[in-house]
Structure formats: structure tokens, C-alpha cells
Design an enzyme around this catalytic site. Structure first.
Site, mmCIF file in Angstrom:
data_model
loop_
_atom_site.group_PDB
_atom_site.id
_atom_site.type_symbol
_atom_site.label_atom_id
_atom_site.label_comp_id
_atom_site.label_asym_id
_atom_site.label_seq_id
_atom_site.Cartn_x
_atom_site.Cartn_y
_atom_site.Cartn_z
ATOM 1 N N CYS A 65 -0.073 2.472 -4.580
ATOM 2 C CA CYS A 65 -0.869 3.639 -4.910
ATOM 3 C C CYS A 65 -0.096 4.923 -4.590
ATOM 4 O O CYS A 65 0.758 4.944 -3.697
ATOM 5 C CB CYS A 65 -2.175 3.623 -4.121
ATOM 6 S SG CYS A 65 -3.262 2.236 -4.509
ATOM 7 N N HIS A 85 0.826 -1.201 0.000
ATOM 8 C CA HIS A 85 0.000 0.000 0.000
ATOM 9 C C HIS A 85 0.866 1.259 0.000
ATOM 10 O O HIS A 85 1.930 1.306 0.636
ATOM 11 C CB HIS A 85 -0.896 0.041 1.241
ATOM 12 C CG HIS A 85 -2.083 -0.871 1.166
ATOM 13 N ND1 HIS A 85 -2.877 -0.964 0.049
ATOM 14 C CD2 HIS A 85 -2.617 -1.728 2.086
ATOM 15 C CE1 HIS A 85 -3.859 -1.828 0.284
ATOM 16 N NE2 HIS A 85 -3.717 -2.312 1.505
#
Length: 359
Positions: free
Chosen positions: A221, A165
């Protein structure tokens, strides 16, 4: 010789990178053609005093607050080729990923079999490891980033791969054009915090001496500028590209001490990366890691330009449908965030179609 031009649209002062034909304004996004008479005489060698004077490159400041070795047992340094490979699943957090360890294992296989990285020189941090010092916790990741560049010498080749992430936090120092710091999320980020792009830059970018090359492959991301490198290559679907100047207006130096850094990231700062089965057809993988490895395996990694084009084509040409896992909610519209576009950033602008790719 002045290298500053004004954006014809918003009048923002821009500094074209050496040998750039175009530069894109990061404020209004207008593209300006650079007068080639700027480059009739060859520029002085990078990092020389003449280069800093001519191109208005700020002198690297004193070490940042991040430039300190994290506590704990240091990892021994191994070899001229070194890699740090991190895959984070976030088990039992409500933010679970399924493909990150697959990405890490595939990257290790690629480094060993295609680029002859010794196994002893590849440091793996995943939740599958039994050794608690090999778990991708915040402190272990920080310590491993220091290991990657520790004692590096001319001729060394370093690789940092992260699959997990990424997020953003509000920036209050004025050195981010969009007002946000980009971050990487360790497995314990919910209790111990994230790792900011400022720290990543201070740890593995700024210390690099001449003759050392670092490649970062960040499948997360909001990862477009997660190394805070000064220049971003903006490429469209036709393969045309311009270099954007991302040096902070504060004048803080974000480049190296003479080394070369090139970073492939999964998407732009405002976009999300995807964990999907649609590409491999078998296992969940990060779309960016899969497309990076496929470009190499299929012979498209001759130059950085062909590499980036191949990666983007793999993602554009596959219908990802709804079979994916994403990261955190963001402030950006969902239809814009889903347009995942791998990015390339560097501490020195290069002709991506002429520069041979190698690790």
C-alpha cells in the site's frame, strides 16, 4: 536553453523532462503540452555537466544521514545479476497477510527461470526462513538493501522485490509534495519502526553508477513513490501517459549517480494494494506481483508501456469482490483507495512504448 514552463492553470513552474510531450502539474493536476521546439537540438548526455546546467538538475549533495552500513554481519556479494526478495506475513500482529511469501517464491522462480539469476545471487528474506539473518526484520532488510548495491559495476542488473505492508508518515522536511513519506513495514515494524522512502532512496538509488540498472517491484500500500524517484509515469486506461515531475521543491537530489532505476509499484501513494485469491484462483497473492508475473509469462513484457498496460488490465478486468486483505487505515476515502493502479517511476523519463523491458 530554459526547460521551465508555467502551468496554465495554477502558474506553478514546471520542468519538463527531456523529450517529454506533456507534463502534469502535481499541484492542480492540469496537463500541459510541451513546445517541441525545446527539443530540436539533442540534449547533452545525462549526468554531464552540460546536462545539469541545461536542465537545472541539482548536483548530488553529500551523503544523507542514511548512507551508512547497518551493523551486523555483511552478506557476501554474488554475481552480475543480484536480487533481494522480501515477503512479510506479520504473523500474530493483528495485521497478518497470507500471500506475501507466495509472492516472494513466485518472484524467485521467475528470476531464476526466465532471467537466469543464479540462486546464490538471490537473497530471500521471509518468515519461513530458519536462519535469523534471513528474517525480514528492519535491520536485516536495511543490511540486505546495502548488499544489493554493494560493489556494483557497469553491466550489473539488480532487482528489489517487496511484498508486504506499506504505510505513510508525516514529512517535516518539505521534500514530499503530499506532505507524507512513504514507508515499507518489516516484520518487526511495531517495535523497531518502518523503513522510510528517504532511506531506501539513499541506499539503493543515489549510489548507482553509470551502466548499472535497478528494477524495483514493490507490492505494498502507498507505494507509488516509495523509492522517491524524480519522475512518475501517469497512465490512464487508454494507455495515454504523461510524466510527472516529482523532484522536491527543496532541491534535494533524489536521482542516481549515473545508473538507471525503474520501479513498478502496486498503487499510488494514496491507494491500497490487495492480497487476493481472485487472480490466481488457487492461492492468495498480491494483485500487483501476480499481474507483473503474468504480463511476462503471457508475452506482454516487450516494452515498459505494454507491461504496465497488461498489469493494469489484469487488475481492472478481474472482479476482486470482497476477497482481499488490505493494509492500514489511511486518511483517504475508501472508494478512492480501492482503485488500485500499478505505477511506474524512474530516475530518467523514458518513452515507455519504445523502451524494451528486460531484467
Amino acid at each position: 536553453m530554459s526547460m521551465l514552463v508555467n502551468c496554465p492553470n495554477c502558474r506553478t513552474q514546471l520542468q519538463p523532462p527531456p523529450a517529454a510531450r506533456y507534463i502534469r502539474c502535481t499541484i492542480c493536476l492540469a496537463v500541459t503540452q510541451v513546445d517541441q521546439t525545446y527539443f530540436l537540438s539533442p540534449p547533452p548526455p545525462p549526468y554531464s555537466s552540460a546536462y545539469h546546467h541545461q536542465y537545472h538538475v541539482p548536483v548530488p549533495p553529500v551523503p544523507s544521514p542514511y548512507g551508512q552500513m547497518p551493523a551486523g554481519q555483511p552478506v557476501g556479494v554474488h554475481g552480475k545479476k543480484r536480487a533481494l526478495v522480501c515477503g512479510v506475513l506479520y504473523r500474530n500482529t493483528g495485521r497478518d497477510l497470507k500471500g506475501s511469501v507466495n509472492d516472494a517464491m513466485c518472484m524467485k522462480f521467475l528470476l531464476r527461470n526466465r532471467f537466469n539469476f543464479p540462486e546464490s545471487s538471490i537473497l530471500m528474506l521471509t518468515e519461513e526462513e530458519n536462519d535469523p539473518d534471513r528474517k525480514p526484520t528492519r535491520e536485516n532488510m536495511r543490511r540486505a538493501l546495502y548488499w544489493l548495491v554493494q560493489g556494483c559495476q557497469p553491466g550489473d542488473s539488480l532487482v528489489f522485490h517487496f511484498s508486504g505492508h506499506g504505510s505513510q508518515l508525516r514529512n517535516y522536511t518539505g521534500d514530499e509534495l503530499d506532505g507524507y513519506d512513504e514507508t515499507l513495514c518489516p516484520m518487526d515494524y511495531q517495535t523497531q519502526g518502518m523503513i522510510l522512502d528517504d532511506e531506501i532512496n539513499a541506499t539503493i538509488v543515489r549510489p548507482l553508477p553509470p551502466g548499472v540498472k535497478l528494477h524495483a517491484i514493490v507490492d505494498a500500500c502507498h507505494s507509488g513513490t516509495v523509492l522517491d524517484l524524480p519522475f512518475l509515469c501517469r497512465m490512464n486506461r487508454s494507455g495515454h501517459y504523461v510524466w510527472e515531475d516529482h523532484r522536491p521543491q527543496s532541491g534535494v537530489w533524489k536521482g542516481t549517480s549515473g545508473g538507471e532505476v525503474i520501479s513498478f509499484s502496486g498503487c499510488d501513494d494514496h491507494q491500497i494494494s490487495i492480497d487476493t485469491r481472485a487472480l490466481s484462483k488457487i492461492a492468495l497473492t498480491g494483485a500487483m506481483t501476480f499481474s507483473f508475473i503474468q504480463a511476462i509469462e503471457h508475452g506482454y513484457a516487450t516494452t515498459y508501456g505494454t507491461m504496465l498496460n497488461s498489469m493494469r488490465s489484469t487488475i481492472y478486468n478481474n472482479d476482486l469482490g470482497g476477497n482481499y486483505v488490505t493494509s492500514f487505515p489511511t486518511m483517504h476515502p475508501i472508494n478512492d483507495r480501492l482503485k488500485q493502479e500499478p505505477q511506474l517511476t524512474s530516475n530518467i523519463p523514458i518513452d515507455v512504448y519504445m523502451k524494451p523491458f528486460s531484467l
